[in-house]
Design an enzyme around this catalytic site. Structure first.
Site, PDB file in Angstrom:
ATOM      1  N   SER A 160       0.707  -0.995  -0.128  1.00  0.00           N
ATOM      2  CA  SER A 160      -0.098  -0.310  -0.026  1.00  0.00           C
ATOM      3  C   SER A 160       0.508   1.512   0.019  1.00  0.00           C
ATOM      4  O   SER A 160       2.499   1.378   0.489  1.00  0.00           O
ATOM      5  CB  SER A 160      -1.072   0.075   1.503  1.00  0.00           C
ATOM      6  OG  SER A 160      -1.743   1.081   1.521  1.00  0.00           O
ATOM      7  N   TYR A 185      -0.979  -1.039  10.448  1.00  0.00           N
ATOM      8  CA  TYR A 185      -1.207  -1.162   8.793  1.00  0.00           C
ATOM      9  C   TYR A 185      -0.116  -1.070   8.484  1.00  0.00           C
ATOM     10  O   TYR A 185       0.084  -1.714   7.281  1.00  0.00           O
ATOM     11  CB  TYR A 185      -2.681  -0.298   8.534  1.00  0.00           C
ATOM     12  CG  TYR A 185      -3.067  -0.955   6.905  1.00  0.00           C
ATOM     13  CD1 TYR A 185      -2.765  -1.951   6.710  1.00  0.00           C
ATOM     14  CD2 TYR A 185      -2.547   0.969   6.380  1.00  0.00           C
ATOM     15  CE1 TYR A 185      -4.038  -1.555   5.244  1.00  0.00           C
ATOM     16  CE2 TYR A 185      -3.093   0.733   4.743  1.00  0.00           C
ATOM     17  CZ  TYR A 185      -3.465  -0.725   4.266  1.00  0.00           C
ATOM     18  OH  TYR A 185      -3.471  -0.885   3.453  1.00  0.00           O
TER      19      TYR A 185
END
Length: 327
Positions: A160, A185
């Site tokens: 990401s 994350y």
């Protein structure tokens, strides 16, 4: 590898779809594994690779759920795999190696949505890091004999743009001293890129190349619950009417556009001779260490020197070896 982190200026754009990227690419005779290949993004990757002729095995924690999600896709196999369970990973690896099949492409796609509260796996590891990194680390190492047997294999680690901001908490990987969901994350996504760098360094000479791929921000068409719509609106992902904003150049993509970068890493001949790099918008991403803000109008996702740091990549590999050997 930073020296290879140079855009190729491919014919594709941020708006290109998986079908665009695989046009004229024939994957007949190629064996592919896609973890989480039944989710929104994963199912499009599965469908696109299968349509190009590949024999695709979807690895899913819930095979029955995966079968329902992929009922529209022909000629695939679904196998049980729980990336937080070492026994499940080892059993999956044993089944694959027992067939004697080479593995041409491994797409490490599965991940978990982070929540407001700390979640740990059965071994005490933070769930996002356990699933997205440690599980894929164990799986990939176990499948190395099959990857070698392909005599030209690719490992695609789905990351990401958060990898740009994420940090590895070397002294507290499992957030024992305080949990932050965004930090968790970011750590897992930074780990995906560092794993890519070291995997390619170790095995490129054996014909195994590795790519970290950023699909963009994909929330789907909706409808969204009022709570999620409000959060998405604050992030600039939906408009005032609750409609999903699609802006590929700004990193906000459809599922088909997001899947494009994954299949680009998995199968594009334009990447021959390259590895250990971070891909975005169907190209090798630009390296840019400038300090850009992260807000609803700006979602910086260029490559950075920190996320590709060779020393951090080696250190993470050694830590991951220890953690996966202990469990």
């Amino acid at each position: 590898m930073i020296e290879q982190q140079i855009p190729l200026h491919t014919p594709f754009t941020a708006s290109s779809t998986a079908a665009d990227v695989l046009h004229d690419v024939d994957l007949t005779g190629k064996n592919v594994i896609v973890t989480g290949g039944h989710g929104r993004l994963g199912s499009e990757v599965t469908r696109a690779l299968s349509s190009a002729g590949a024999s695709v095995t979807v690895a899913a924690r819930d095979p029955e759920r995966a079968a329902l999600a992929l009922a529209h896709v022909d000629s695939i196999t679904i196998e049980a795999l729980d990336l937080t369970d070492p026994a499940s990973i080892d059993a999956f690896v044993a089944r694959w190696l027992g067939t004697g099949r080479a593995l041409h492409v491994l797409v490490n796609n599965a991940a978990v949505m982070f929540g407001p509260e700390l979640q740990l796996d059965s071994r005490g590891h933070e769930l996002a890091f356990s699933t997205a990194h440690l599980g894929h680390f164990r799986l990939t190492r176990g499948l190395l004999p099959a990857l070698r047997a392909a005599h030209g294999a690719r490992v695609v680690n789905v990351t990401s743009g958060a990898a740009r901001f994420g940090q590895i908490r070397w002294d507290d990987l499992d957030f024992a001293t305080g949990y932050d969901p965004a930090a968790a994350y970011g750590q897992s996504k930074r780990a995906n890129v560092l794993f890519t760098v070291e995997l390619d360094r170790r095995y490129a000479d054996e014909g195994i190349r590795s790519f970290a791929t950023h699909p963009g921000v994909i929330i789907g068409p909706g409808p969204h619950s009022p709570q999620r719509a409000a959060a998405f609106r604050a992030q600039g992902l939906v408009d005032e009417d609750g409609n999903t904003i699609i802006d590929p150049e700004g990193g906000k993509k459809t599922t088909e556009q997001g899947a494009a970068n994954l299949v680009f890493g998995a199968a594009s001949p334009l990447l021959e001779g390259i590895g250990g790099v971070y891909l975005k918008d169907n190209d090798v991403a630009e390296l840019d260490d400038s300090d850009y803000p992260l807000n609803a109008e700006s979602i910086p996702s260029m490559a950075s020197s920190a996320m590709l740091d060779a020393d951090d990549a080696r250190r993470l590999w050694e830590v991951s070896e220890r953690l996966t050997t202990e469990n």
